[in-house]
Design an enzyme around this catalytic site. Sequence first.
Site, PDB file in Angstrom:
ATOM      1  N   CYS A 113      10.433  10.798   2.155  1.00 57.11           N
ATOM      2  CA  CYS A 113      11.544   9.929   1.762  1.00 57.11           C
ATOM      3  C   CYS A 113      11.966   8.982   2.876  1.00 57.11           C
ATOM      4  CB  CYS A 113      12.729  10.777   1.316  1.00 57.11           C
ATOM      5  SG  CYS A 113      12.259  11.911   0.004  1.00 57.11           S
ATOM      6  N   HIS A 258      18.485   6.348   0.390  1.00 58.14           N
ATOM      7  CA  HIS A 258      17.336   6.835  -0.372  1.00 58.14           C
ATOM      8  C   HIS A 258      17.879   7.525  -1.610  1.00 58.14           C
ATOM      9  CE1 HIS A 258      14.143   9.296  -1.766  1.00 58.14           C
ATOM     10  NE2 HIS A 258      14.684  10.408  -1.330  1.00 58.14           N
ATOM     11  N   ASN A 288      13.880  10.256  -8.213  1.00 58.02           N
ATOM     12  CA  ASN A 288      13.618  10.160  -6.770  1.00 58.02           C
ATOM     13  C   ASN A 288      12.163   9.727  -6.585  1.00 58.02           C
ATOM     14  OD1 ASN A 288      12.896  10.769  -4.115  1.00 58.02           O
ATOM     15  ND2 ASN A 288      14.249  12.541  -3.985  1.00 58.02           N
TER      16      ASN A 288
HETATM   17  N1  COA Z   1      16.903  22.847 -15.805  1.00 52.04           N
HETATM   18  C1  COA Z   1      17.701  23.873 -16.109  1.00 52.04           C
HETATM   19  N2  COA Z   1      18.026  24.842 -15.220  1.00 52.04           N
HETATM   20  C2  COA Z   1      17.517  24.748 -13.999  1.00 52.04           C
HETATM   21  C3  COA Z   1      16.683  23.688 -13.609  1.00 52.04           C
HETATM   22  C4  COA Z   1      16.379  22.708 -14.585  1.00 52.04           C
HETATM   23  N3  COA Z   1      15.603  21.642 -14.320  1.00 52.04           N
HETATM   24  N4  COA Z   1      16.333  23.855 -12.327  1.00 52.04           N
HETATM   25  C5  COA Z   1      16.919  24.985 -11.892  1.00 52.04           C
HETATM   26  N5  COA Z   1      17.639  25.521 -12.908  1.00 52.04           N
HETATM   27  C6  COA Z   1      18.438  26.749 -12.913  1.00 52.04           C
HETATM   28  C7  COA Z   1      18.017  27.733 -11.838  1.00 52.04           C
HETATM   29  O1  COA Z   1      16.924  28.498 -12.275  1.00 52.04           O
HETATM   30  C8  COA Z   1      19.278  28.551 -11.683  1.00 52.04           C
HETATM   31  O2  COA Z   1      19.331  29.507 -12.723  1.00 52.04           O
HETATM   32  P1  COA Z   1      19.919  30.976 -12.464  1.00 52.04           P
HETATM   33  O3  COA Z   1      21.346  30.757 -12.061  1.00 52.04           O
HETATM   34  O4  COA Z   1      19.727  31.633 -13.777  1.00 52.04           O
HETATM   35  O5  COA Z   1      19.071  31.540 -11.359  1.00 52.04           O
HETATM   36  C9  COA Z   1      20.392  27.538 -11.929  1.00 52.04           C
HETATM   37  O6  COA Z   1      19.789  26.427 -12.594  1.00 52.04           O
HETATM   38  C10 COA Z   1      21.053  27.085 -10.649  1.00 52.04           C
HETATM   39  O7  COA Z   1      20.025  26.805  -9.703  1.00 52.04           O
HETATM   40  P2  COA Z   1      20.351  26.291  -8.266  1.00 52.04           P
HETATM   41  O8  COA Z   1      19.074  26.014  -7.536  1.00 52.04           O
HETATM   42  O9  COA Z   1      21.347  27.190  -7.611  1.00 52.04           O
HETATM   43  O10 COA Z   1      21.063  24.944  -8.670  1.00 52.04           O
HETATM   44  P3  COA Z   1      21.790  23.905  -7.778  1.00 52.04           P
HETATM   45  O11 COA Z   1      23.183  23.800  -8.186  1.00 52.04           O
HETATM   46  O12 COA Z   1      21.506  24.093  -6.319  1.00 52.04           O
HETATM   47  O13 COA Z   1      21.055  22.561  -8.218  1.00 52.04           O
HETATM   48  C11 COA Z   1      19.419  21.077  -7.352  1.00 52.04           C
HETATM   49  C12 COA Z   1      19.683  22.411  -7.995  1.00 52.04           C
HETATM   50  C13 COA Z   1      17.947  20.978  -7.067  1.00 52.04           C
HETATM   51  C14 COA Z   1      19.805  19.953  -8.332  1.00 52.04           C
HETATM   52  C15 COA Z   1      20.301  20.958  -6.079  1.00 52.04           C
HETATM   53  O14 COA Z   1      20.087  22.064  -5.239  1.00 52.04           O
HETATM   54  C16 COA Z   1      20.026  19.716  -5.308  1.00 52.04           C
HETATM   55  O15 COA Z   1      20.439  18.655  -5.718  1.00 52.04           O
HETATM   56  N6  COA Z   1      19.336  19.813  -4.142  1.00 52.04           N
HETATM   57  C17 COA Z   1      18.910  18.678  -3.386  1.00 52.04           C
HETATM   58  C18 COA Z   1      17.709  18.152  -4.064  1.00 52.04           C
HETATM   59  C19 COA Z   1      17.241  16.826  -3.555  1.00 52.04           C
HETATM   60  O16 COA Z   1      17.942  15.876  -3.559  1.00 52.04           O
HETATM   61  N7  COA Z   1      16.001  16.792  -3.119  1.00 52.04           N
HETATM   62  C20 COA Z   1      15.379  15.629  -2.692  1.00 52.04           C
HETATM   63  C21 COA Z   1      15.671  15.384  -1.257  1.00 52.04           C
HETATM   64  S1  COA Z   1      14.772  13.992  -0.749  1.00 52.04           S
END
Ligand code: COA
Length: 331
Positions: A113, A258, A288
Amino acid sequence: MRNAQITGIGHYLPERVITNFDLEKIMDTSNEWIVGRTGIRTRRWVQHGDTLSGLAYNAANKALAMAGKTAEDIQLILFASMASDHAFPGGGCFLQDKLQIPGVPAMDIRNACSGFLYGLSVADQFIKTGKYDTVLLVGAEIQSTSLDLTTRGRDVSVIFGDGAGAAVITATDNSDKGILTTHLHADGRYANKLWADAPSVNDHPPLTKELLDTDRIFPKMEGRFVFKHAVEKFPEVINEALQTTGLGIGDLDLIIPHQANLRITEAITHQLKIAGEKVFSNIERYGNTTAASIPIAISEAVDQGLIKKDSLVCLASFGSGFTWASAIIRW
Ligand code: COA
């Protein structure tokens, strides 16, 4: 003093639009979850016949046209991407072949990124030292073909999209214009927090039939860990650029982060105490796109009149590596 200035910018996106409802049909996810956690509604994914260097070529031609240049004017190609058309060589050579400029150096930058901003800094140095007058910098990604499109990979797969953006960077004698500062960082301690473990040359052999049945070949992310670091590093590196230039946050006409995730962008906006309309976002439409996200965003901001002559723009990134970076440019 001689400065480097973006004089041409362009972007190209594959035509195939993938909605969250399309994803609902292939994995256990929902439009509501994706919009609520990421802000993403659609992304572009390539279809058969699209190529990485092809996306890059289309973006590059738009940037060249805006700069009033032709491919023959390019003295250096910087190609920022996680990928290449083939396992090797790097994508810059395939782009150079399409541009039909044999002999011109083509350098690959693989900083995810932050790739575009790493490239911008390299272009800046080459131009400031007088080595080159005209550099083509491209950020291009095809990520959709490497994702785990099952429920197992849903946390990552719903986020990423394909696309390309390109900038033509040229020399100017006006030291108030162009790239005023760039700042690059990395912290390899966290490389495995957002990565694809395999195929790895450390395995003997790197590719086996068994490997293809594992999830090691797919991108993995510790989402919360990435989120926590992103919301800390984005403001930090933006402030670093402001301090270096002696500018205040209020002097900026636009911040282009980004496009990682709308919640990350909103957190940055809140922490920097800047009006929401001064922080660019198009993640709702493209997801992204890793190295392509900043040049696509600059290009759209120019098209929308948000960046005009003399606009002061701060660019910032955070991503796999971890890497993070910033730049301030006067358009
Ligand atoms: N659809 C539905 N449910 C989903 C899912 C999807 N696409 N992806 C994950 N889940 C579920 C998980 O399995 C979890 O279920 P559980 O509670 O039964 O275990 C639940 O949603 C919560 O997961 P969690 O990982 O704790 O969610 P979160 O609130 O952290 O959100 C992200 C996940 C990825 C959106 C968040 O962590 C995030 O934005 N991270 C940064 C990502 C990013 O920007 N990356 C690029 C950087 S360049």
